[in-house]
Design a protein around this motif. Sequence first.
Motif, PDB file in Angstrom:
ATOM      1  N   LEU A   1      -4.359  -7.507   0.385  1.00 39.45           N
ATOM      2  CA  LEU A   1      -4.231  -7.389   1.768  1.00 39.45           C
ATOM      3  C   LEU A   1      -2.691  -7.964   1.896  1.00 39.45           C
ATOM      4  O   LEU A   1      -1.911  -7.379   2.674  1.00 39.45           O
ATOM      5  N   VAL A   2      -2.225  -8.859   1.358  1.00 39.92           N
ATOM      6  CA  VAL A   2      -0.816  -9.313   1.327  1.00 39.92           C
ATOM      7  C   VAL A   2       0.157  -8.142   0.651  1.00 39.92           C
ATOM      8  O   VAL A   2       1.054  -7.765   1.613  1.00 39.92           O
ATOM      9  N   ILE A   3      -0.282  -7.394  -0.240  1.00 38.87           N
ATOM     10  CA  ILE A   3       0.544  -6.244  -0.690  1.00 38.87           C
ATOM     11  C   ILE A   3       0.561  -5.025   0.515  1.00 38.87           C
ATOM     12  O   ILE A   3       1.665  -4.416   0.763  1.00 38.87           O
ATOM     13  N   ALA A   4      -0.657  -5.067   1.044  1.00 35.38           N
ATOM     14  CA  ALA A   4      -0.586  -3.820   2.164  1.00 35.38           C
ATOM     15  C   ALA A   4       0.155  -4.260   3.408  1.00 35.38           C
ATOM     16  O   ALA A   4       0.881  -3.551   3.560  1.00 35.38           O
ATOM     17  N   LEU A   5       0.216  -5.748   3.735  1.00 40.44           N
ATOM     18  CA  LEU A   5       0.842  -6.081   4.823  1.00 40.44           C
ATOM     19  C   LEU A   5       2.401  -5.991   4.374  1.00 40.44           C
ATOM     20  O   LEU A   5       3.256  -5.558   5.360  1.00 40.44           O
ATOM     21  N   LEU A   6       2.828  -6.154   3.153  1.00 40.87           N
ATOM     22  CA  LEU A   6       4.112  -6.045   2.762  1.00 40.87           C
ATOM     23  C   LEU A   6       4.676  -4.706   2.775  1.00 40.87           C
ATOM     24  O   LEU A   6       5.899  -4.156   3.087  1.00 40.87           O
ATOM     25  N   GLY A   7       3.759  -3.935   2.215  1.00 38.17           N
ATOM     26  CA  GLY A   7       3.948  -2.491   2.514  1.00 38.17           C
ATOM     27  C   GLY A   7       4.159  -2.056   3.668  1.00 38.17           C
ATOM     28  O   GLY A   7       5.035  -0.937   4.168  1.00 38.17           O
ATOM     29  N   SER A   8       3.454  -2.380   4.842  1.00 36.82           N
ATOM     30  CA  SER A   8       3.326  -2.026   6.125  1.00 36.82           C
ATOM     31  C   SER A   8       4.838  -2.210   6.587  1.00 36.82           C
ATOM     32  O   SER A   8       5.384  -1.561   7.248  1.00 36.82           O
ATOM     33  N   TYR A   9       5.253  -3.609   6.348  1.00 40.34           N
ATOM     34  CA  TYR A   9       6.345  -4.078   6.956  1.00 40.34           C
ATOM     35  C   TYR A   9       7.553  -3.247   6.322  1.00 40.34           C
ATOM     36  O   TYR A   9       8.555  -3.071   7.059  1.00 40.34           O
ATOM     37  N   ARG A  10       7.485  -2.802   4.880  1.00 34.56           N
ATOM     38  CA  ARG A  10       8.403  -1.986   4.460  1.00 34.56           C
ATOM     39  C   ARG A  10       8.757  -0.746   4.978  1.00 34.56           C
ATOM     40  O   ARG A  10       9.682  -0.289   5.300  1.00 34.56           O
ATOM     41  N   ARG A  11       7.505  -0.175   5.337  1.00 34.43           N
ATOM     42  CA  ARG A  11       7.572   1.136   5.964  1.00 34.43           C
ATOM     43  C   ARG A  11       8.116   1.236   7.332  1.00 34.43           C
ATOM     44  O   ARG A  11       8.854   2.084   7.867  1.00 34.43           O
ATOM     45  N   ARG A  12       7.876   0.176   7.972  1.00 33.52           N
ATOM     46  CA  ARG A  12       8.373  -0.247   9.505  1.00 33.52           C
ATOM     47  C   ARG A  12       9.738  -0.104   9.406  1.00 33.52           C
ATOM     48  O   ARG A  12      10.530   0.224  10.133  1.00 33.52           O
ATOM     49  N   TRP A  13      10.171  -0.904   8.532  1.00 37.59           N
ATOM     50  CA  TRP A  13      11.557  -1.174   8.419  1.00 37.59           C
ATOM     51  C   TRP A  13      12.390  -0.055   7.881  1.00 37.59           C
ATOM     52  O   TRP A  13      13.595   0.270   8.399  1.00 37.59           O
ATOM     53  N   LEU A  14      11.933   0.812   7.057  1.00 40.00           N
ATOM     54  CA  LEU A  14      12.538   1.946   6.511  1.00 40.00           C
ATOM     55  C   LEU A  14      12.529   3.064   7.744  1.00 40.00           C
ATOM     56  O   LEU A  14      13.504   3.922   7.583  1.00 40.00           O
ATOM     57  N   SER A  15      11.451   3.097   8.521  1.00 38.96           N
ATOM     58  CA  SER A  15      11.522   4.266   9.653  1.00 38.96           C
ATOM     59  C   SER A  15      12.399   4.008  10.793  1.00 38.96           C
ATOM     60  O   SER A  15      12.879   4.784  11.473  1.00 38.96           O
ATOM     61  N   ARG A  16      13.037   2.756  10.841  1.00 40.84           N
ATOM     62  CA  ARG A  16      13.942   2.448  11.831  1.00 40.84           C
ATOM     63  C   ARG A  16      15.348   3.182  11.596  1.00 40.84           C
ATOM     64  O   ARG A  16      15.870   3.416  10.891  1.00 40.84           O
TER      65      ARG A  16
END
Length: 98
Positions: free
Chosen positions: A83-98
């Motif tokens: 779950l932590v890995i998925a959360l960090l991946g989610s944050y990374r995708r959000r950061w890259l989409s900006r």
Amino acid sequence: MTTLGWVGVGLLVAAGLAIVIESVVAAWWGMAIARRALAVSQHLETERSLVESDLEKLRLALEETKRLWRPYRMILRWVRHPLVIALLGSYRRRWLSR
């Protein structure tokens, strides 16, 4: 004794000499092989002691690594959770989409 008898005696003496000569050569080769085997055995023992000392150093290094990582064990367990890995991946995708 006939000529054929003397030929037989001559062959018997020649065969005896051949056996003695072959025995001497075999003994000489055997001693040479024994010397080489002793040298190889000593070299192998030296190398074995070096390998054992390296293994002992490796064991000590592993123990030290375990001891040093002990405080971070809980953090590593949390970070490796899916779950932590998925959360960090989610944050990374959000950061890259900006």
